[in-house]
Design an enzyme around this catalytic site. Structure first.
Site, short mmCIF file in Angstrom:
data_model
loop_
_atom_site.label_atom_id
_atom_site.label_comp_id
_atom_site.label_asym_id
_atom_site.label_seq_id
_atom_site.Cartn_x
_atom_site.Cartn_y
_atom_site.Cartn_z
N ARG A 2 13.96 5.91 -1.03
CA ARG A 2 13.61 6.24 0.11
C ARG A 2 14.53 5.77 0.98
NH1 ARG A 2 7.69 4.37 1.14
NH2 ARG A 2 8.61 2.95 -0.66
N LYS B 22 11.34 -0.61 3.03
CA LYS B 22 10.52 -1.94 2.47
C LYS B 22 11.04 -3.25 3.12
CE LYS B 22 8.06 -1.63 -0.38
NZ LYS B 22 6.26 -1.81 0.22
N TYR C 99 8.17 -1.51 6.62
CA TYR C 99 6.87 -2.07 5.94
C TYR C 99 7.20 -3.20 5.57
CZ TYR C 99 5.22 2.67 5.55
OH TYR C 99 5.09 4.32 5.91
N HIS D 212 4.39 -5.93 5.14
CA HIS D 212 3.39 -6.24 3.96
C HIS D 212 3.34 -7.80 3.98
CE1 HIS D 212 1.87 -2.22 3.09
NE2 HIS D 212 2.91 -1.86 3.02
N GLU E 277 2.95 -1.02 9.05
CA GLU E 277 1.83 -0.95 8.73
C GLU E 277 0.66 -1.46 9.55
OE1 GLU E 277 3.26 -4.89 6.93
OE2 GLU E 277 3.92 -2.89 7.38
N SER F 68 0.33 6.26 2.66
CA SER F 68 -0.91 6.04 1.80
C SER F 68 -1.26 7.41 1.09
CB SER F 68 -1.94 5.55 2.76
OG SER F 68 -1.64 4.39 3.15
N VAL G 233 -5.93 6.17 0.98
CA VAL G 233 -5.63 6.38 -0.35
C VAL G 233 -6.60 6.75 -1.23
CG1 VAL G 233 -4.85 4.75 -2.30
CG2 VAL G 233 -3.84 4.29 -0.12
N ASP H 256 -17.20 2.56 -1.04
CA ASP H 256 -16.79 1.97 0.20
C ASP H 256 -17.97 1.41 0.87
OD1 ASP H 256 -14.16 2.46 2.03
OD2 ASP H 256 -15.91 2.12 3.00
N VAL I 299 -8.15 -0.62 -1.50
CA VAL I 299 -8.75 -1.40 -0.25
C VAL I 299 -7.59 -1.71 0.68
CG1 VAL I 299 -10.07 -3.23 0.24
CG2 VAL I 299 -10.64 -2.24 -1.92
N LEU I 300 -7.89 -1.73 1.78
CA LEU I 300 -6.96 -2.05 3.16
C LEU I 300 -7.64 -2.89 3.98
CD1 LEU I 300 -4.07 -1.77 4.40
CD2 LEU I 300 -5.05 0.11 5.62
N VAL J 136 -3.24 0.25 -5.90
CA VAL J 136 -2.35 0.56 -4.84
C VAL J 136 -2.47 -0.39 -3.62
CG1 VAL J 136 -1.82 2.52 -3.04
CG2 VAL J 136 -2.82 3.21 -5.17
N ALA J 137 -3.32 -1.29 -3.72
CA ALA J 137 -3.21 -2.57 -2.70
C ALA J 137 -2.27 -3.63 -2.98
CB ALA J 137 -4.83 -2.95 -2.79
N ASP K 286 0.64 -4.16 -2.71
CA ASP K 286 1.56 -4.51 -1.54
C ASP K 286 0.80 -5.48 -0.56
OD1 ASP K 286 0.11 -2.57 -0.57
OD2 ASP K 286 1.83 -1.23 -0.24
N VAL L 254 2.89 -1.04 -9.09
CA VAL L 254 4.13 -0.95 -8.50
C VAL L 254 3.86 -0.70 -6.71
CG1 VAL L 254 6.09 0.79 -8.18
CG2 VAL L 254 5.11 0.41 -10.37
#
Length: 372
Positions: free
Chosen positions: A15, A75, A94, A96, A118, A134, A179, A198, A239-240, A267-268, A270, A298
């Site tokens: 990106r 990133k 981002y 994080h 974010e 997301s 997500v 959730d 989860v975020l 996915v969480a 990061d 990843v």
């Protein structure tokens, strides 16, 4: 203002933080844009496209950091970039932070103005710059899981949607945000048996109404998660906690109880990950095994589809970038509560409460930073 667009150096991160059309918008407002040579090639944008939009194409990142008032990235800065960041320089990306104390301390030491994509937040608590990535990550998580379920890739050999007379794969999704919702849509569309968990009952009611009939929405408890994992083929961690570290919802023993050849995608990761066995991987080496369970962790999943992701990112970030460039970071934050929410570190001081709590750092009141 001089805006710098360095080339991303994270593993297989294709990106770029700004499209040529985004550059043209900045140029039309009398700003100067410096783009590192070949920064956009991975997303399909040539150096000539940036030049045509009015940018200056610069060979080396060092020159961009040295000249720019504002650095816009995709990133977080990597260790080799830390020393390039100047005191008082705005870095918009981002971050994080919650997943890296090293990065947090480095940005404090560099005394930069760190504004995190974010945590920019609207009045309705939505996260406008995080949301498109997301969406990409949620959809891709199922695409990736289907790939690794194949026997030749180490999986159990199950087809996500099964066929008539044969049961489909079971997918468990932890988290019903952007997500999780996108992952559920994709998995359901492939015909999988989907369970989404959730803790927000209002959100569960909404999702139960809008998602297909092959998605079951449940309130999670540790025992329920453990029970379902015994027969789960794909686990997606979604989860975020905005600006904070994700809580661990699936323990090592739970993961080790999953069927052989099942797939875990966190996915969480990061933000620290919500699955105990997960640790960050890369696009070059994306997976590892824990007791015959495939783990894909990843942290920059959308980087694999940059033609989509870069355009989506520019669409979301450009309105905020224009405010920062036109008004300067202080006035932009004073006039926009959304941008102010993204302000994390200001000239060596932490102004984000969640970040301060994560690493037990002292917190400066954000209004003091804006009035200095």
């Amino acid at each position: 203002m001089i805006i710098g667009v360095p080339k991303e150096i994270k593993n297989r991160e294709f990106r770029v933080s700004m499209t040529p059309s985004g550059v043209a918008e900045l140029i039309s407002r009398k700003h100067q844009v410096l783009v590192q040579r070949d920064a956009g090639l991975g997303s399909g944008f040539s150096n000539e496209a940036y030049t045509a939009a009015g940018a200056s194409v610069i060979d080396h990142a060092e020159a961009i950091y040295a000249q720019a008032d504002l650095i816009i990235k995709v990133k977080e800065p990597l260790p080799s970039e830390y020393s390039l960041i100047k005191e008082g320089q705005i870095v918009f990306t981002y971050f994080h932070f919650a997943s890296s104390e090293e990065l947090t301390k480095a940005m404090i030491e560099r005394k930069a103005i760190c504004i995190a994509y974010e945590t920019i937040q609207k009045a309705d608590h939505s996260l406008p710059i995080l949301t498109p990535m997301s969406e990409v990550a949620g959809r891709m998580s199922i695409q990736i899981a289907a790939h690794y379920l194949e026997k030749g890739n180490g999986g159990s050999g199950k087809l996500m949607g099964g066929v008539p007379g044969v049961k489909p794969a079971r997918v468990l999704i932890l988290g019903g945000g952007v997500v999780g919702t996108q992952a559920a849509k994709m998995a359901a569309g492939l015909g999988a048996e989907v369970v989404l968990m959730d803790i927000n009952l209002s959100r569960l009611r909404y999702l139960a109404d809008v998602l297909p009939a092959n998605v079951t929405c449940l309130y999670p408890t540790k025992s329920l998660i453990g029970e379902y994992l015994l027969q789960t083929d794909v686990l997606v961690g979604a989860v975020l906690i905005p600006g904070g570290k994700a809580p661990v919802l699936a323990s090592r023993s739970m993961i080790e109880s999953m069927p052989k050849g099942s797939v875990v995608i966190d996915v969480a990761v990061d933000q620290g990950g919500c699955i105990e066995t997960c640790k960050p991987t890369s696009h070059e080496h994306p997976i590892f095994l824990v007791k015959d369970v495939i783990h894909y962790c990843v942290p920059n999943i959308p980087g694999a589809v940059p033609a989509t992701s870069t355009n989506a990112l520019t669409n979301a970030s450009l309105p905020y970038l224009l405010q920062l460039a036109d008004k300067g970071w202080k006035d932009a934050c004073k006039q926009s509560g959304e941008i102010q929410k993204g302000l994390s570190i200001v000239k060596g001081k932490v102004v984000d409460a969640m970040l301060a709590k994560t690493f037990q750092l002292s917190l400066q009141d954000i209004t003091e930073s804006l009035d200095e």
